[in-house]
Design an enzyme around this catalytic site. Structure first.
Site, PDB file in Angstrom:
ATOM      1  CE  LYS A 478      31.610  39.446  43.889  1.00 47.05           C
ATOM      2  NZ  LYS A 478      31.857  40.762  43.254  1.00 47.05           N
ATOM      3  CG  ASP A 480      36.115  37.205  44.788  1.00 42.77           C
ATOM      4  OD1 ASP A 480      36.375  36.418  43.858  1.00 42.77           O
ATOM      5  OD2 ASP A 480      36.046  38.445  44.637  1.00 42.77           O
ATOM      6  CG  ASP A 550      36.331  40.714  38.387  1.00 40.20           C
ATOM      7  OD1 ASP A 550      35.256  40.476  38.977  1.00 40.20           O
ATOM      8  OD2 ASP A 550      37.443  40.527  38.926  1.00 40.20           O
TER       9      ASP A 550
END
Length: 727
Positions: A478, A480, A550
């Site tokens: 992942k 970010d 999120d």
């Protein structure tokens, strides 16, 4: 032939199965747009080249006479600045003498099968040369020596045209590009609504629709990324167009940095669209012989409404943008540790998560932020990509072995473009953060941005990541990006190149991502930027899925997912089930099954009833994986238009199976519910999997489905399946 040239009329015609695009080389080699719309067999459209010439003392080309041709009124194919066209321009080149007058004229063409890659930039691709055809139109500015190539790659099956531009300095002197948009399109009307996607953190990609007015309007980002606030997508929809009917033009930029998508409507009530790198934060110096390539813009037209525009984008991105192993291979269903533990975990806690997750049917555990350096909160250690063995006491390899022994794959979190002030890397290289000399840089989430425009910086991050990824069995990464870029500058750029920083930064990010996917082709990459802050087509070239937000609340996600689906496919939409939200687990799961589906919770804290719902829903996810990831999406009831209800439907490509999902946002007393399905074969019959009732596709789409006996209280949801059958 999808692309043809008519020598008599000097027109180029680009055809897909349902659309046509016509360009004309006019007198004095001006390049004009004659038509873009539904398919026509003609290669010339009379009356389109000349319009009423006088907006406000509109200048005329003197060679053609005072009452002849004016660039200020003509449908210019790629508009330039300072040479008679006062509308928003696509190209500005500053000559070595300081003026910025730019005037390009046609000088040749090339047509060939297939599609070229763009140097150092992500783009769509043809799986074979027979799938696409490309037109290169060559133009030149006789004064500056700038050689401009306009690229059009057509994908006939998908009704898609991919456009980009390259500028080469053909002179012996230096020149500066002030703006270079990826596309310019002049349409003969302005009777459209502008559709865009706006938002903020945890509330991404809200649909906004507004009527075009005279002047310049549009969206842009100057945050160093495509951003939560605006998305590099716009559409022009015919007034009154809806999901099923009406002319719609869609535009999406394959780029992750600063962008602008602008529409100008002029005195003639025509409209011009430009899309590309934001010109306010960009310039590029070209030495003699050097070339600059713009990012690619994807252009779609359909006469069949907003929903069909979306489905065209979805099909095209699934087939010709997303790549690698997981383009077609089923992706593992994951549980992410973030909302379950945040920074508070160790190897034993993660193993406990994995044991319970395995019982639910989960296939991979992802260890999120907090595994590296001295990272116990968000104030330190970004840039120190070595294992925190105070947390992972047996080391990363031992943790992965324990997770694998349970039967789960293992994933990991990185934020490669960031650096913490409290980190070993910053102490060793304080000049590596993005900053302006003499100014103290702004903080965001207690972190700085690292200078990805520098190869030495990228090499350092690459070496750190390579060590971890090559020495351990990691199946997922992942990536970010948790702040925007302020104090934009690089210590290595000379003063005249400072406005190149943003483009050099995003190109550097692409370089590092490309190294990773090339070296580790079996790792599943997921992009993230504080949720959906960098949800753009360019990121889909590196990661087949993007964390949509999120915000995992199921009701909020309805808006986020409806908006995201305007141009991005369900296969790309990271969507998880979390705890402590407004709805029960049934609805959480039903909403998350629109996207990639996963868990974002502590599985050790689930009740047996909750675990039972999730186990059953995971089974439904597996059973309908292909339907969601490869099927056609129909938005039936939008929460942006109906404050009480949302409904959507997936239909398999062969129309043999459909899944209908309804969610009550706000209950209504004695509400009668009827839903008309879409996308079915009207002459076929479909069996309701739950009730056994058999109904025709025509009935389900025209008379609609009366849904009785469902309470439909706030937060409730319902899923129904229909399979093609014999009557």
């Amino acid at each position: 032939m999808p692309i043809s040239y008519n020598e008599k009329d000097r027109t180029f015609k680009i055809d897909t199965e349902k659309t046509s695009y016509i360009i004309q080389v006019y007198d004095e080699n001006y390049i004009l747009n004659l038509y873009y719309g539904a398919y026509i067999p003609d290669s010339y459209v009379p009356g389109r080249a000349i319009r009423a010439a006088n907006a406000s003392f509109s200048p005329a080309d003197p060679v053609m006479g005072e009452n002849g041709f004016s660039p200020d009124a003509a449908p210019m194919e790629y508009a330039t600045i300072g040479a008679g066209d006062f509308r928003v321009s696509a190209l500005e080149i500053q000559n070595s003498n300081g003026d910025n007058v730019t005037d390009i004229r046609y000088c040749g063409y090339k047509i060939y099968d297939g599609k070229k890659d763009i140097p150092q930039l992500p783009s769509s691709y043809a799986n074979s040369d027979s799938e696409a055809q490309t037109l290169e139109l060559y133009a030149k500015d006789a004064v500056t020596g700038a050689a401009v190539t306009l690229y059009y790659s057509v994908f006939p099956k998908y009704d898609v045209i991919a456009r980009r531009v390259s500028v080469t300095n053909g002179s012996s002197r230096k020149m500066r590009i002030g703006r270079a948009f990826s596309l310019c399109l002049d349409l003969p009307e302005m009777d459209y609504d502008l559709i865009s996607l706006h938002g903020c953190y945890a509330k991404e990609r809200n649909i906004e629709r507004r009527r075009l007015g005279h002047g310049i309007q549009g969206v842009s980002s100057r945050r160093g990324s495509s951003s939560h606030v605006q998305n590099p997508f716009i559409a022009l929809a015919q007034r009154g167009a809806d999901e099923e009917h009406g002319d719609v033009y869609g535009f999406n930029l394959v780029y992750s940095g600063n962008f602008a998508a602008l529409v100008e409507c002029d005195y003639n009530c025509t409209s011009r669209v430009v899309m590309g790198i934001d010109p306010e934060t960009f310039s590029w110096t070209l030495e003699s012989g050097e070339t600059f390539d713009t990012p690619e813009a994807i252009m779609v037209y359909t006469p069949s409404g907003i929903g069909e525009m979306s489905r065209i984008f979805h099909r095209f991105y699934n087939n010709n943008l997303i790549r690698g192993r997981y383009k077609t291979e089923k992706r593992p269903l994951l549980i992410n540790s973030w909302e379950a533990a945040f920074f508070d975990f160790d190897d034993d806690k993660l193993v406990a998560f994995a044991k319970e997750a395995k019982k639910l049917g989960v296939e991979m555990l992802v260890m999120d932020d907090g595994w590296f350096g001295n990272r116990n909160d968000d104030t330190c250690s970004l840039g120190d990509w070595y294992v925190n063995e105070k947390k992972l006491k047996g080391g990363l390899g031992d943790l992965i072995r324990r997770i694998n022994d349970i039967g789960l794959k293992f994933g990991i979190w990185y934020e490669p473009e960031m650096i913490s002030p409290d980190s070993d890397l910053f102490r060793a290289h304080p000049d590596w953060c993005v900053h302006v000399e003499g100014r103290k840089p702004m903080l965001g989430r207690n972190q700085y941005v690292i200078d990805m425009s520098r190869k030495d910086v990228r090499d350092n991050i690459w070496e750190q990541m390579y060590k971890v990824l090559s020495e351990n069995k990691i199946d997922y990464l992942k990536w970010d990006f948790n702040r925007n870029i302020s104090d934009a500058d690089s210590a290595l750029l000379p003063p005249e190149r400072k406005k190149e920083f943003f483009h050099r930064f995003v190109s550097g990010t692409y370089d590092l991502m490309n190294r990773l996917i090339t070296t580790f082709p079996n790792i599943l990459f997921e992009n993230c930027s504080g949720g959906g802050g960098r949800y753009d087509p360019a990121m889909l070239c590196y990661s087949p899925q993007i964390w949509a937000s999120d915000n995992t609340d199921a009701i909020d996600r309805l808006y986020i997912q409806f908006g995201t689906s305007m141009c991005y496919p369900a296969s790309s939409m990271g969507a998880h089930v979390s705890a402590n939200r407004r709805t029960g687990y049934e609805t959480k799961c039903n909403v998350a099954r629109w996207g990639t589906f996963g868990l974002e919770l502590d599985p050790t804290k689930l009740t047996e009833d909750e675990a039972g719902i999730i186990r059953r829903q995971i089974g439904e996810y597996h059973r309908n994986y292909e339907l969601v990831n490869r099927g056609d999406l129909y938005r039936l009831i939008s929460p942006f238009e109906n404050p009480r209800m949302a409904a959507w439907q997936f239909v398999s490509p062969d129309k043999s199976r459909t899944m209908l999902t309804l969610v009550t946002i706000c209950s209504e007393y004695h509400r009668r519910l009827k839903v008309k399905l879409r996308g079915l074969a009207p002459d076929a019959y479909y069996k309701n999997e739950q009730s056994g009732e058999i109904l025709s596709g025509a009935l389900l789409m025209n008379a609609g489905l009366e849904i009785n006996g469902w309470a439909g209280q706030t937060g409730d949801s319902l899923v129904m399946y229909f399979d093609k059958t014999e009557r």
